[in-house]
Design an enzyme around this catalytic site. Structure first.
Site, PDB file in Angstrom:
ATOM      1  N   ASP A 146      41.726  41.652  38.804  1.00 58.84           N
ATOM      2  CA  ASP A 146      42.573  41.059  37.766  1.00 58.84           C
ATOM      3  C   ASP A 146      43.435  42.135  37.123  1.00 58.84           C
ATOM      4  OD1 ASP A 146      40.123  42.066  36.566  1.00 58.84           O
ATOM      5  OD2 ASP A 146      40.748  41.116  34.697  1.00 58.84           O
TER       6      ASP A 146
ATOM      7  N   GLU B 133      37.925  41.903  34.148  1.00 60.98           N
ATOM      8  CA  GLU B 133      37.770  43.183  33.464  1.00 60.98           C
ATOM      9  C   GLU B 133      38.787  43.360  32.352  1.00 60.98           C
ATOM     10  OE1 GLU B 133      37.992  47.453  32.511  1.00 60.98           O
ATOM     11  OE2 GLU B 133      39.590  46.150  33.231  1.00 60.98           O
TER      12      GLU B 133
END
Length: 371
Positions: free
Chosen positions: A74, A140
């Site tokens: 991500d 994250e």
């Protein structure tokens, strides 16, 4: 033919995997790793009030030791895409650089450790002298509640165990090879709230302006980074009834969250001197301080880096938090990746040479580890 980290990085960058969207990045890795002989699992986690997040765990080999590479696909939003010189999700190569969101943080790092693992396995006929695993999350860059922390728990419940981990976050400051993150400072967020009494600005004697008290108290505790001051007041002739200031503390292993709260509250009470009405709201934090103590694994990684780059890396705990704070509960973890100068910036990019060099470093670490 050796695996190409540049090609892998470009394929990942072209996946619009802004948290919490998977964007095709994990699907790409799943296919690539499965064709190389990895057992690949996808796990989606969710909880009330948060978006579901897709995660990936892959392993090849069944024996110990199990060396884990970890990271996240991500990325943060690109912001105004028209401000980019090169489209943020195109993976364009211009000159000697690869451009795109995630080039540094941290699709580039993932590409390098995947390429290194594939090269090592190719040289050994897909039979590692132990096991190689990958922990890849899609959560994250956000609240980090449906990613690595739950993926680790899921893996442990399946009987998986880990011996050591390399987290491919961008750890280097100026040149590749200058820094290993061997721990992280803790992080604690809070809000200081000062209560006053509303009133008309023409009659201040009838009111109690909380902004004055807030300014006094902000200056009292040391080493707090205040990030916003808010009164929620859209009227210019109204003295507000409340003022708030948000702050963050980064702390080392000589402190704890409980001890810091006590210290700050004590200093604030002294500064208030009974004249300022205040309170604290503390935000729950899962970002505790930790240090991976120097030992054989740290020396192995540092030596491999020095052999490839000619730089002996320093051990550091600087910077923000990372998913290493969860991994350290399962095995020793070091962070080593690309140079972080352009991460989260417009025109995020990395030199092509760094991608090849980082792949060589990871390959050397794998060879030494299983040698």
């Amino acid at each position: 033919m050796p695996a190409d980290p540049v090609a892998i990085a470009r394929a990942l960058i072209r996946c619009r995997s802004v948290t919490p969207d998977e964007g095709g990045a994990l699907a790409y890795l799943q296919d690539l790793l499965a064709r190389a002989g990895f057992q690949v699992h996808r796990a989606i986690f969710a909880e009330p009030g948060t978006a579901p997040v897709d995660n990936l765990y892959a392993r090849i080999g069944t024996a110990r030791p199990n060396l884990v590479f970890a990271g996240h696909t991500d990325v943060v939003p690109p912001g105004n895409e028209s401000a980019w010189s090169h489209p943020p999700f195109a993976g364009e190569i211009v000159g000697d650089r690869l451009y795109g969101r995630g080039a540094v943080d941290m699709k580039g790092g993932i590409a390098c450790f995947v390429a290194a693992a594939l090269d090592y396995l190719g040289a050994r006929g897909s039979k590692p002298n132990g096991s190689i695993s990958l922990l890849i999350t899609g959560d994250e860059e956000s609240v980090a509640v449906n990613g690595t922390v739950k993926l680790l728990r899921w893996a442990a419940e399946r009987g998986e165990s880990f011996d050591h981990c390399i987290l491919g976050e961008p750890s280097n400051v100026d040149v590749l090879g200058d820094t290993i993150k061997a721990g992280r400072r803790g992080s604690l967020n809070g809000t200081l709230i000062v209560t006053g009494r509303q009133g008309h600005v023409a009659y201040p004697e009838r009111a109690d302006n909380p902004i004055h008290g807030l300014v006094t108290l902000i200056a009292a505790p040391s080493h707090l980074e205040f990030t916003s001051v808010d009164v929620g007041n859209a009227t210019v002739n109204l003295i507000p009834g409340e003022a708030r200031a948000r702050f963050n503390i980064r702390y080392n292993d000589r402190h704890s969250q409980t001890a810091l709260k006590t210290l700050i509250e004590r200093r604030t009470k002294a500064a208030a001197a009974g004249r300022v009405r205040y309170a604290f709201e503390w935000q729950p934090s899962n970002a505790d301080v930790f240090i991976t103590k120097p030992g054989p694994f740290t020396e192995l990684a540092a030596s491999a880096i020095a052999e490839v780059t000619g730089h002996r890396p320093k051990l550091s705990t600087s910077g923000g938090t990372s998913d290493a704070r969860f991994i350290k509960d399962y095995c020793p973890v070091l962070e080593f990746g690309l140079v972080g100068r352009s991460m989260h910036q417009t025109d995020e990019s990395t030199p092509l040479e760094d991608l090849h060099t980082l792949t060589a470093i990871y390959r050397r670490i794998i060879e030494r580890y299983f040698g």
